[in-house]
Design a protein around this motif. Structure first.
Motif, PDB file in Angstrom:
ATOM      1  N   PRO A 109      -7.170  -2.412  -3.540  1.00 39.84           N
ATOM      2  CA  PRO A 109      -7.246  -0.774  -3.678  1.00 39.84           C
ATOM      3  C   PRO A 109      -6.131  -0.636  -5.001  1.00 39.84           C
ATOM      4  CG  PRO A 109      -6.666  -1.121  -1.453  1.00 39.84           C
ATOM      5  CD  PRO A 109      -6.874  -2.592  -2.066  1.00 39.84           C
ATOM      6  N   ASN A 110      -6.672   0.525  -5.858  1.00 35.25           N
ATOM      7  CA  ASN A 110      -5.687   0.914  -6.856  1.00 35.25           C
ATOM      8  C   ASN A 110      -4.358   1.384  -6.641  1.00 35.25           C
ATOM      9  OD1 ASN A 110      -7.756  -0.023  -8.499  1.00 35.25           O
ATOM     10  ND2 ASN A 110      -8.074   2.179  -9.056  1.00 35.25           N
ATOM     11  N   SER A 111      -4.142   1.724  -5.358  1.00 38.92           N
ATOM     12  CA  SER A 111      -2.929   2.165  -4.685  1.00 38.92           C
ATOM     13  C   SER A 111      -1.773   1.181  -4.611  1.00 38.92           C
ATOM     14  CB  SER A 111      -3.100   3.046  -3.136  1.00 38.92           C
ATOM     15  OG  SER A 111      -3.693   1.965  -2.461  1.00 38.92           O
ATOM     16  N   HIS A 112      -2.288   0.005  -4.738  1.00 40.06           N
ATOM     17  CA  HIS A 112      -1.167  -1.068  -4.601  1.00 40.06           C
ATOM     18  C   HIS A 112      -0.644  -1.708  -5.890  1.00 40.06           C
ATOM     19  CE1 HIS A 112      -1.562  -2.115  -0.201  1.00 40.06           C
ATOM     20  NE2 HIS A 112      -2.659  -1.282  -0.401  1.00 40.06           N
ATOM     21  N   ALA A 114       0.954   1.877  -9.873  1.00 37.41           N
ATOM     22  CA  ALA A 114       0.340   2.810  -8.709  1.00 37.41           C
ATOM     23  C   ALA A 114       0.735   4.164  -9.045  1.00 37.41           C
ATOM     24  CB  ALA A 114       0.201   2.291  -7.507  1.00 37.41           C
ATOM     25  N   ASP A 115       0.773   4.601 -10.222  1.00 33.39           N
ATOM     26  CA  ASP A 115       1.316   5.995 -10.480  1.00 33.39           C
ATOM     27  C   ASP A 115       2.782   6.258 -10.002  1.00 33.39           C
ATOM     28  OD1 ASP A 115      -0.957   6.922 -11.689  1.00 33.39           O
ATOM     29  OD2 ASP A 115      -1.928   7.143  -9.914  1.00 33.39           O
ATOM     30  N   GLN A 116       3.397   5.430  -9.644  1.00 36.31           N
ATOM     31  CA  GLN A 116       4.807   5.740  -9.290  1.00 36.31           C
ATOM     32  C   GLN A 116       5.838   5.606 -10.177  1.00 36.31           C
ATOM     33  OE1 GLN A 116       5.875   3.681  -5.087  1.00 36.31           O
ATOM     34  NE2 GLN A 116       4.432   2.070  -6.167  1.00 36.31           N
ATOM     35  N   GLU A 168       5.166   7.529   2.256  1.00 33.41           N
ATOM     36  CA  GLU A 168       5.200   7.616   1.048  1.00 33.41           C
ATOM     37  C   GLU A 168       5.569   6.257   0.207  1.00 33.41           C
ATOM     38  OE1 GLU A 168       9.165   8.930   1.592  1.00 33.41           O
ATOM     39  OE2 GLU A 168       7.380   9.171   2.634  1.00 33.41           O
ATOM     40  N   ARG A 194       5.317   2.785  -1.019  1.00 32.94           N
ATOM     41  CA  ARG A 194       3.975   2.133  -1.182  1.00 32.94           C
ATOM     42  C   ARG A 194       4.809   0.499  -0.853  1.00 32.94           C
ATOM     43  NH1 ARG A 194       1.096   4.535  -5.054  1.00 32.94           N
ATOM     44  NH2 ARG A 194       0.583   6.514  -4.316  1.00 32.94           N
TER      45      ARG A 194
END
Ligand code: TXA
Ligand code: MG
Length: 325
Positions: free
Chosen positions: A53-56, A107-109, A216, A218
Motif C-alpha cells: 500500500p502507498n501508505s508505507h 508517504a506524504d509525511q 498516526e 507510520r
C-alpha cells in the motif's frame, strides 16, 4: 561475482535504473528492491511489484553522508555523529525531508528515511548511479524479507528487471530505524544496532517505540502478520516445550535450548545458534526453507529477553502474529 562481472553487472543495473526500471540489490541486512528515488514512475513500480500500500514510506539509500542534505533539511549534529560511527551499516535515520522529495517516497509525511548500506555491491551500485535509490526489502508485502538472490527470484522474479547476486546477507535482519526528526531520538524498528550503542554515541537517552504506538506514526511492521511465513507459526516458551500436547503435525521446532522432542512426537527439532548475531543471520533463510509446505506448523522456542535479542524477538512476534493477542 568476479570483479570483471561485477563491473559489467553494475553498468547494466545503472542503465536499468536510469531508465526507470527495478533492480534487486544485496545489502548487508536483506535484499532491497531498488529504484531511482527521484523518478515517480519508477517508485510507483515498487509498490506494484511488492503489492505494497502507498501508505508505507520507503528508505532512500545514499552513497555518502554528504548527500544527506539532498534529501533532508535541518540535519542535526546527531545524524552526522551516528553516520560517522555506523555508516555504512544497518542503521536508518528519519530526518525532516526536503520539500522536493517525492510524496510517494515519504508517504506524504514531513520526514524521510535515509541509510548508507555496507554491502560492496550496494556501494558500487550507489556510487555508479550517483543518486538516491529507494529500496524496500525485496519481498511481497507482509512476507519474509529475502536474504539471498534465489529468495528474491522466488518472491518477485517476474516483476523486476534484474537481480544483482551478492551472496547471503551478513546481518540477515532489516536495519534499525531511528527517528531524529522529533525531540528525543526514538527507535521505530529494532535492529542489530542497539539503542545502547546509539545512546553512547549521542551521549543522550534513546527511547524505543512500543507495540502500542500511536496510530498516526507510520512505523514499520504495524501490519498484522508482517514478515510472516505461510505456515502457521507459534512462539513457545521453554517451559511449554516440556508439556507440549499433540498439536498440528508434522511440526518443526526451532530451539535454542537443549530440548529434544520425544521420538514419537511428530515434531522435528532444529537447533538454532545461541548467539544473537548468528541467529539473525540465518533466521529468514531458515523460515523460508521451512515454509515449503512440508510442515503443518512452525514452532519457535522463545529467545532471551535481553537487548541483543530484541530485533529477533520483534521479528518472531510479527512472524507469529502473536502481538495481536
Ligand atoms: O535494512 C533495511 O532497512 C532494508 C534494506 C533493503 O535497506 N530495507 C527495508 O525497507 O527494510 P522496508 O521498506 O521493507 O522497510 C522500511 C520501513 C518501512 O516499513 C517504513 O514504514 C519505514 O521504514 N519508514 C520509511 N520512511 C519512514 C518515515 N519517513 N517515517 C517512519 N518510518 C519510515
Ligand atoms: Mg520490508
Amino acid at each position: 561475482m568476479s570483479n570483471m562481472n561485477l563491473h559489467a553487472e553494475i553498468t547494466k543495473a545503472v542503465e536499468i535504473l536510469r531508465a526507470g526500471g527495478l533492480v534487486a540489490m544485496p545489502t548487508e541486512t536483506v535484499y532491497g528492491l531498488a529504484a531511482d528515488a527521484r523518478n515517480p514512475l519508477a517508485v510507483s513500480k515498487i509498490f506494484t511489484a511488492k503489492q505494497r500500500p502507498n501508505s508505507h514510506p520507503l528508505i532512500v539509500h545514499i552513497a555518502h553522508s554528504a548527500a544527506l542534505t539532498d534529501w533532508a533539511i535541518e540535519v542535526p549534529k546527531s545524524a552526522y555523529l551516528l553516520a560517522e560511527r555506523f555508516w555504512p551499516g544497518p542503521l536508518t535515520l528519519i530526518l525532516k525531508r526536503r520539500p522536493e522529495v517525492l510524496d510517494l517516497v515519504t508517504a506524504d509525511q514531513d520526514t524521510v528515511a535515509l541509510r548508507i548500506p555496507r554491502h560492496p555491491v550496494a556501494s558500487a551500485l550507489l556510487a555508479a548511479f550517483g543518486g538516491g535509490l529507494v529500496a524496500p526489502s525485496a519481498n511481497r508485502f507482509t512476507r519474509i524479507s529475502p536474504t539471498t538472490a534465489a529468495a528474491v527470484q522466488e518472491e518477485l522474479g517476474e516483476a523486476i528487471d534484474m537481480v544483482l547476486d551478492g551472496g547471503s546477507c551478513e546481518v540477515g535482519l532489516e536495519s534499525t530505524i531511528l527517528d531524529l526528526s522529533k525531540g528525543q531520538p526514538r527507535i521505530l524498528r529494532p535492529g542489530m544496532i542497539l539503542p545502547e550503542a546509539i545512546s553512547t554515541v549521542l551521549n543522550q537517552p534513546v527511547s524505543v517505540l512500543r507495540q502500542d504506538y500511536p496510530a498516526e506514526v507510520r512505523a514499520p511492521g504495524m501490519h498484522h502478520l508482517h514478515y510472516a511465513p505461510r505456515t502457521p507459526t507459534k512462539i513457545v516458551t521453554t517451559e511449554m516445550l516440556h508439556s507440549m500436547q499433540k498439536t498440528a503435525l508434522p511440526a518443526v521446532l526451532l530451539t535454542i535450548s537443549d530440548f529434544i522432542p520425544p521420538g514419537n512426537s511428530g515434531i522435528v527439532a532444529l537447533k538454532m545458534p545461541s548467539n544473537a548475531g548468528e541467529y539473525a543471520h540465518i533466521l529468514y533463510s531458515t523460515l523460508r526453507q521451512l515454509d515449503q509446505n512440508q510442515y503443518q506448523q512452525i514452532l519457535i522456542e522463545a529467545v532471551p529477553d535481553t537487548a541483543e535479542w530484541t530485533a529477533i524477538r520483534d521479528r518472531l512476534t510479527k512472524a507469529s502474529g502473536q502481538h495481536q493477542e
